[in-house]
Enzyme design. Structure first.
Site, mmCIF file in Angstrom:
data_model
loop_
_atom_site.group_PDB
_atom_site.id
_atom_site.type_symbol
_atom_site.label_atom_id
_atom_site.label_comp_id
_atom_site.label_asym_id
_atom_site.label_seq_id
_atom_site.Cartn_x
_atom_site.Cartn_y
_atom_site.Cartn_z
ATOM 1 N N VAL A 64 3.760 3.907 -3.265
ATOM 2 C CA VAL A 64 3.631 2.446 -3.150
ATOM 3 C C VAL A 64 4.495 1.939 -2.006
ATOM 4 O O VAL A 64 4.094 1.051 -1.253
ATOM 5 C CB VAL A 64 4.002 1.763 -4.474
ATOM 6 N N ASP A 65 5.688 2.498 -1.856
ATOM 7 C CA ASP A 65 6.549 2.119 -0.734
ATOM 8 C C ASP A 65 5.866 2.421 0.596
ATOM 9 O O ASP A 65 5.884 1.610 1.529
ATOM 10 C CB ASP A 65 7.882 2.881 -0.808
ATOM 11 N N VAL A 66 5.297 3.613 0.709
ATOM 12 C CA VAL A 66 4.649 4.007 1.960
ATOM 13 C C VAL A 66 3.470 3.085 2.261
ATOM 14 O O VAL A 66 3.311 2.593 3.390
ATOM 15 C CB VAL A 66 4.192 5.477 1.899
#
Length: 367
Positions: free
Chosen positions: A166-168
């Site tokens: 999700v961060d990426v």
């Protein structure tokens, strides 16, 4: 000279989403000034093992090349003034503090844009700046509350994805928003505020799964390595090793059956169309897996590859890099003696550049 040469980015972000985005932009030529806490730095500097040969956390090193680190104590008036000076000379500012933090320091978009009208200000949060502002946005819990865990892994055993996906994804979406805002600035001369959060990004990135719920009320569930709408599209065991086969249409299914020497499956009324195959997925999978026991995953990969069928053995990360190297993709670059993963974007005229390895803290204040 990269496509973003001449642009200056003030990077107040930490951990993964923001730093990943600013590294991608730095690879394209932007001058990124990474603001870190004196003596402590980005949280991920201490996230190890593993550490590389230069003593840096590989987590930190993976998203912080091509940046200039400056250490500024934002808890002091002097530090905030130093940070303001950088922000007022920047084209882009990226931050992922808890909502309200930058405002309390006088470093919010409204305050800075008065004196830097062209500033593009990208603000990243976990759950927005409204009612979710108090919720910490770490990838693990976003995968949990955002539904990703519920469709990952095996039934009744929710599992997170093996990387902070999700961060990426959020970093990539934010980078796209920044580039769009830059294009708008060319026309208007004005910057703007970009707000993006992890939860929105995940819900959008669930793609067919979120569309199935929004459009048809279908709530996805964990299905292991199978697919809710395509068959055969899963991982099978072989004589040795596991093999992924992605026969996503009727033509690929016919060719798969030919390679497996089972042409009779093509005319079997249970498997005539993709919808038929999905309805009889378990029966089809059992037949295919039984046939695959004759050879190893690598042997089947070669046979299926020759027939133009998307398939491949389940590799570990080392094998994945070796596979990329065998295809001539050169997935690793070396920067000042430090190995790094190559940027996946290739430009014909303005290639990405690798000029600065991730920097160690110097214990020196901003100059």
């Amino acid at each position: 000279m990269g496509p973003l040469d001449g642009l200056v980015i003030a990077d107040f972000s930490r951990v993964l989403a923001g730093p990943y985005a600013t590294m991608m932009l730095a690879d394209m030529g932007a001058h990124v000034i990474k603001i870190e806490r004196p003596g402590i730095g980005d949280d991920t500097r201490s996230w190890g093992p593993p550490f590389n040969e230069q003593g840096l956390s590989t987590y930190f090193a993976g998203v912080n090349r091509n940046k200039k680190t400056v250490e500024i104590d934002l808890s002091t008036d002097e530090g905030r003034e130093q940070a303001r000076h950088i922000a007022l000379t920047a084209d882009i500012l990226v931050e992922n503090f808890r909502p309200g933090t930058m405002q309390r320091m006088g470093l919010d978009y409204k305050s800075l844009s008065k004196d830097n009208k062209g500033l593009i200000y990208a603000s990243l949060s976990g759950f927005g700046s409204g009612e979710g502002a108090d919720i910490g946005g770490y990838d693990l819990m976003v995968q949990a509350v955002g539904g990703l865990m519920s469709i990952n892994g095996e039934k009744d055993h929710p599992v997170k994805v093996g990387v902070a996906l999700v961060d990426v994804l959020t970093g990539l979406h934010m980078g796209m928003g920044i580039l769009a805002a830059l294009n708008a600035r060319h026309a208007t001369g004005k910057g703007q505020l970009i707000e993006i959060n992890l939860l929105h990004t995940l819900l959008s990135s669930l793609a067919n799964q979120s569309s199935a719920y929004v459009g048809a009320g279908v709530i996805g569930t964990a299905m292991g390595n199978t697919h809710p709408s395509i068959a055969p599209y899963q991982v099978f065991s072989t004589k040795h090793g596991d093999l992924a086969i992605a026969a996503g249409n009727d033509s690929l299914f016919r060719r798969t059956c030919d390679v497996l020497r089972m042409p009779e499956l093509v005319t079997d009324e249970r498997f005539l169309t993709n919808s038929d195959r999905v309805a009889h997925r378990e029966e089809l999978a059992a037949i295919i897996e039984d046939a695959l026991q004759e050879k190893t995953a690598h042997e089947w990969f070669e046979d299926l590859r020759r027939a133009g069928i998307p398939a491949g053995p389940v590799n570990d990360i080392q094998q994945a890099f070796q596979f990329a190297e065998s295809l001539g993709l050169d997935p690793i670059v070396e920067i000042n003696g430090m190995r790094s993963v190559r940027n996946p974007i290739n430009f014909s005229d303005t290639p990405v550049e690798y000029h600065t390895a991730p920097q160690k803290l110097s214990n020196q204040s901003f100059q």
